[in-house]
Design an enzyme around this catalytic site. Structure first.
Site, short mmCIF file in Angstrom:
data_model
loop_
_atom_site.label_atom_id
_atom_site.label_comp_id
_atom_site.label_asym_id
_atom_site.label_seq_id
_atom_site.Cartn_x
_atom_site.Cartn_y
_atom_site.Cartn_z
N LYS A 212 -19.92 -83.01 -29.42
CA LYS A 212 -20.39 -83.32 -27.70
C LYS A 212 -21.70 -84.45 -28.16
CE LYS A 212 -16.74 -82.72 -25.21
NZ LYS A 212 -16.92 -80.67 -23.82
N ARG A 255 -12.59 -74.74 -27.41
CA ARG A 255 -11.87 -75.83 -27.49
C ARG A 255 -12.44 -77.04 -28.37
NH1 ARG A 255 -12.13 -81.54 -26.64
NH2 ARG A 255 -9.99 -82.55 -25.27
N1 PMM Z 1 -14.16 -82.05 -23.31
C1 PMM Z 1 -13.26 -83.56 -23.63
C2 PMM Z 1 -11.90 -83.62 -23.32
N2 PMM Z 1 -11.04 -82.44 -22.71
N3 PMM Z 1 -11.10 -80.65 -21.79
C3 PMM Z 1 -12.05 -79.43 -21.38
N4 PMM Z 1 -11.20 -78.18 -20.90
N5 PMM Z 1 -13.14 -79.39 -21.69
C4 PMM Z 1 -13.82 -79.90 -22.64
O1 PMM Z 1 -14.39 -79.93 -22.60
C5 PMM Z 1 -13.03 -81.66 -23.20
C6 PMM Z 1 -12.05 -81.35 -21.72
C7 PMM Z 1 -13.61 -84.53 -24.28
O2 PMM Z 1 -14.11 -84.25 -25.87
P1 PMM Z 1 -13.25 -85.06 -26.76
O3 PMM Z 1 -13.35 -87.13 -26.32
O4 PMM Z 1 -14.05 -85.19 -28.35
O5 PMM Z 1 -11.86 -84.75 -26.45
#
Ligand code: PMM
Length: 274
Positions: A212, A255
């Site tokens: 992030k 995650r």
């Molecule tokens: N962050 C992203 C996408 N989905 N879901 C949950 N539950 N928590 C998160 O922090 C989260 C998520 C964005 O990250 P990416 O674009 O790198 O997948």
């Protein structure tokens, strides 16, 4: 208990090497299998990018991206989560074998997703969210009158009440503070320091810090250029270790994109504490 590792499988155009649907599906399935081989306990499959500024695919496109991937990976016996804000996609994903609906909007983007999930046997991840990616980092969405931890707790509490009212009992609910979603870099660090209070909701806690922007800002070059997405893993692995060592409350799952690095960190922490 060590946190579970949720491996990220993004089936979005920026992750397509050649734009071809069949190859994109195949590549995502292969990636999911590789993450399981590296030690992922569950896989989060998403067809909509939620990066700041991203635009949304139409429903049919999102379905075409995620459903074949979910069918294949759930068919392998893997615990699959679908990363979607849409009721139609959640319903189709659960029918295809998804065991978890990961709704980054906590039911705000499409309130029907709560009843759809309640009608299935899936668990529901309720993440803190305020606005879609095109506007989530606009100034009004970064204001938390009583501080970010109190604000997130209050707003998450309201979304959990909506989920319960739709029929989702506590044993199917998971909470997530939503790092990077309508938060400044400093607010993300405050939330990480305030995880005890998120845990006081009494539900399993999921945290997603991997790759992030706040890590890019922390590791920025002297001229302020953020560290590129692919070069943030050492700092992230340090966070994984600290979060894996927490006991009050323990983190339910992390995650992560680089499952191998996270698995090594979790193993080392677990071994040291034993
Ligand atoms: N962050 C992203 C996408 N989905 N879901 C949950 N539950 N928590 C998160 O922090 C989260 C998520 C964005 O990250 P990416 O674009 O790198 O997948």
């Amino acid at each position: 208990m060590s946190p579970l590792l949720m491996g990220v499988v993004n089936v979005t155009p920026d992750s397509f090497s050649d734009g071809g649907r069949f190859l994109a599906t195949d590549a995502a399935i292969a990636h999911g299998r590789a993450l399981v081989a590296q030690g992922a306990d569950l896989l989060d499959i998403g067809g909509e990018s939620t990066r700041p500024g991203a635009t949304r695919p139409v429903v049919a496109e999102e379905l075409a991206r995620v459903i074949p991937v979910i069918e294949a990976l759930a068919g392998d016996g893997v615990t699959v989560s679908v990363d979607t804000m849409r009721a139609e996609v959640a319903a189709a994903a659960v029918a295809a074998g998804a065991a978890i609906v990961n709704d980054v909007s906590g039911g705000l983007a499409d309130p029907r997703i709560l009843a759809v999930t309640a009608d299935s046997e899936a668990r529901y991840v309720c993440m803190h969210w305020r606005a879609h990616a095109t506007e989530m980092q606009a100034a009004p969405h970064l204001e938390y009158a009583g501080g970010v931890v109190a604000g997130v707790l209050e707003e998450l509490g309201a979304r959990l009440d909506a989920a319960r009212a739709a029929g989702l009992d506590d044993d199917r609910l998971i909470v997530d503070p939503g790092l990077g979603f309508s938060k400044t870099a400093e607010q993300n660090w405050e939330l990480l320091r305030g995880l005890d209070r998120i845990g006081s909701l009494g539900l399993p806690v999921l945290v997603g810090a991997s790759r992030k922007g706040f890590l890019g800002a922390l590791l920025a070059a002297p001229d302020g250029t953020p560290r590129p997405v692919g070069e943030r893993e050492s700092a992230h692995t340090a966070l994984v270790a600290v979060l894996a060592a927490r006991t009050s409350p323990p983190i339910w799952a992390l995650r992560v994109h680089d499952v191998g690095a996270a698995r090594d960190a979790v193993l080392a922490v677990g071994r040291m504490e034993r």
